[in-house]
Design a protein around this motif. Structure first.
Motif, short mmCIF file in Angstrom:
data_model
loop_
_atom_site.label_atom_id
_atom_site.label_comp_id
_atom_site.label_asym_id
_atom_site.label_seq_id
_atom_site.Cartn_x
_atom_site.Cartn_y
_atom_site.Cartn_z
N ARG A 1 -8.19 -4.64 -7.92
CA ARG A 1 -7.52 -4.01 -9.25
C ARG A 1 -6.40 -4.40 -9.00
N GLU A 2 -5.90 -2.86 -7.84
CA GLU A 2 -4.41 -3.52 -7.41
C GLU A 2 -3.77 -4.39 -6.99
N LEU A 3 -4.27 -4.87 -5.91
CA LEU A 3 -3.67 -5.76 -4.61
C LEU A 3 -4.25 -7.34 -5.23
N LEU A 4 -5.04 -7.60 -5.48
CA LEU A 4 -5.30 -8.91 -5.51
C LEU A 4 -4.22 -9.27 -6.95
N PRO A 5 -4.20 -8.95 -7.90
CA PRO A 5 -2.60 -9.63 -8.75
C PRO A 5 -1.44 -9.48 -7.96
N SER A 6 -1.40 -8.80 -7.35
CA SER A 6 0.06 -8.65 -6.83
C SER A 6 0.49 -9.86 -5.64
N LEU A 7 -0.89 -10.10 -5.34
CA LEU A 7 -1.21 -10.89 -4.12
C LEU A 7 -1.03 -12.34 -4.30
N VAL B 1 -0.28 2.43 -5.49
CA VAL B 1 -1.15 2.29 -4.86
C VAL B 1 -1.83 3.22 -4.69
N ALA B 2 -0.84 4.45 -4.36
CA ALA B 2 -0.85 5.69 -3.78
C ALA B 2 -1.49 6.66 -5.36
N ALA B 3 -0.89 6.53 -6.19
CA ALA B 3 -1.89 7.03 -7.66
C ALA B 3 -3.29 5.85 -7.39
N ALA B 4 -3.75 5.04 -7.95
CA ALA B 4 -4.69 4.74 -7.31
C ALA B 4 -6.13 5.79 -6.57
N ARG B 5 -5.19 5.86 -5.25
CA ARG B 5 -6.06 6.76 -3.93
C ARG B 5 -6.32 7.92 -4.97
N LEU B 6 -5.00 8.31 -5.26
CA LEU B 6 -5.31 9.96 -5.77
C LEU B 6 -6.40 9.46 -7.35
N ALA B 7 -6.72 9.05 -7.40
CA ALA B 7 -7.06 8.87 -8.98
C ALA B 7 -9.14 8.74 -8.05
N GLY B 8 -9.07 8.94 -7.05
CA GLY B 8 -10.10 8.93 -6.08
C GLY B 8 -11.08 7.29 -6.36
N ASN B 9 -10.02 6.18 -6.35
CA ASN B 9 -10.48 4.78 -6.91
C ASN B 9 -11.02 4.42 -4.75
N GLY B 10 -11.59 3.57 -4.73
CA GLY B 10 -12.13 3.56 -3.14
C GLY B 10 -11.60 2.87 -2.62
N ARG C 1 0.66 -1.73 0.00
CA ARG C 1 0.15 -0.40 -0.05
C ARG C 1 0.65 1.12 0.11
N GLY C 2 2.25 1.14 0.55
CA GLY C 2 2.68 2.20 0.49
C GLY C 2 4.10 2.51 -1.26
N LEU C 3 3.38 1.39 -1.67
CA LEU C 3 3.95 1.70 -3.11
C LEU C 3 3.10 3.20 -4.22
#
Length: 305
Positions: free
Chosen positions: A202-208, A186-195, A181-183
């Motif tokens: 979309r961001e974490l599950l592929p990496s997990l 993920v920060a870009a997804a937050r800034l884009a307004g994603n919940g 979450r500090g990468l």
């Protein structure tokens, strides 16, 4: 594809996969095998056991004959081959189902603990610690013993083993989520307004996926042993439904008179657990980038030498 090629280069992984594929095929073909041999796994054959000796199978090696290819069960005369195949169904079903429950619950709890606020992370962390500290076998015995007998035992075992053993998955996922979450992505997804849910999906599950699949591959044999242990102790699958653990439990009184009745389910359980363990280790090596880097470095050194 690179991961698949890595697995193909390991003869032990290919052998383990072949053994498991054959076992799954035989388990699925259990009804067909019963039709071909003309044997019902639950049909008693009193004429095939020696009542004067307490029910020892008649004939060599546990009653092997043209009709009963692996012999018969002591005391009942039930066909051993069909019971082993139907027992494989139960063992695989419970192990795979319990692993799926562990992964789903652990994944949800771990992501919630990693992305949630401090209170949510603390509560889920304490629950996870308690579940990991509790002896799963003892807790499983307690839970299965108090459930009404009309509940389907395979389903009960899936739920008990799965809901008791998700703590390790949650801890693994939480640690990975905190690191991810500090990468920047993920920060870009937050800034884009994603919940939070969208980021997790979309961001974490592929990496997990890699660590979770690795854990699931290693956990399947443990769940298979857990099912066999609960059935062996008499709180798992109930007769007449066949199970390898249940067969080992009844074989305690027959291991001297009929060693085959002990060796066959024990050998199948040992082979299956070993194959899952070897394949799980191969999957871990293929999906771990650090392990892959070490293998490539070692290969390069060997070529340069």
């Amino acid at each position: 594809m690179r991961r698949v090629r890595q697995l193909r280069r390991r003869p032990s992984a290919l052998a383990a996969a072949a053994v498991l594929a054959l076992l799954v095929l035989l388990a699925l073909a259990a009804p067909l095998a019963a039709q071909l041999t003309g044997q019902d796994p639950n049909a008693y054959h009193d004429d095939l056991v020696d009542s004067a000796r307490g029910g020892v199978p008649l004939g060599p090696a546990g009653g092997i004959s043209a009709d009963h290819w692996l012999g018969v069960e002591p005391g009942t005369g039930r066909d051993l081959l069909t019971r082993l195949l139907y027992g494989a169904r139960i063992s695989l079903l419970v192990a795979l189902g319990a692993t799926a429950v562990q992964v789903l619950v652990g994944l949800a709890a771990g992501i919630a603990a990693g992305l949630g606020n401090r209170f949510t992370g603390a509560v889920l962390g304490r629950i996870t610690d308690v579940l990991i500290a509790l002896p799963m076998l003892v807790l499983g015995i307690a839970l299965t013993a108090v459930v009404p007998p009309d509940v389907p035992r395979p389903l009960l075992l899936v739920l008990v083993i799965g809901l008791v053993g998700w703590g390790s998955v949650a801890r693994l996922v939480r640690a990975q989520t905190l690191a991810l979450r500090g990468l920047d992505f993920v920060a870009a997804a937050r800034l884009a307004g994603n919940g939070t849910l969208r980021i997790a999906r979309r961001e974490l599950l592929p990496s997990l996926a890699a660590p979770v699949i690795t854990y699931a591959a290693v956990q399947i044999p443990s769940n298979m042993v857990a099912e066999a242990s609960l059935s062996f102790l008499g709180v798992g699958v109930k007769p007449p439904t066949p199970s390898w653990g249940q067969m080992l439990s009844t074989a305690q009184t027959w291991f001297r008179a009929d060693p085959a009745y002990v060796l066959l389910p024990a050998g199948l359980l040992f082979t299956t657990v070993l194959a899952f363990t070897v394949l799980g280790d191969a999957v871990r090596t293929a999906l771990d980038p650090r392990e892959g880097s070490r293998l490539r470095v070692g290969t390069g050194k060997e070529r340069s030498a």
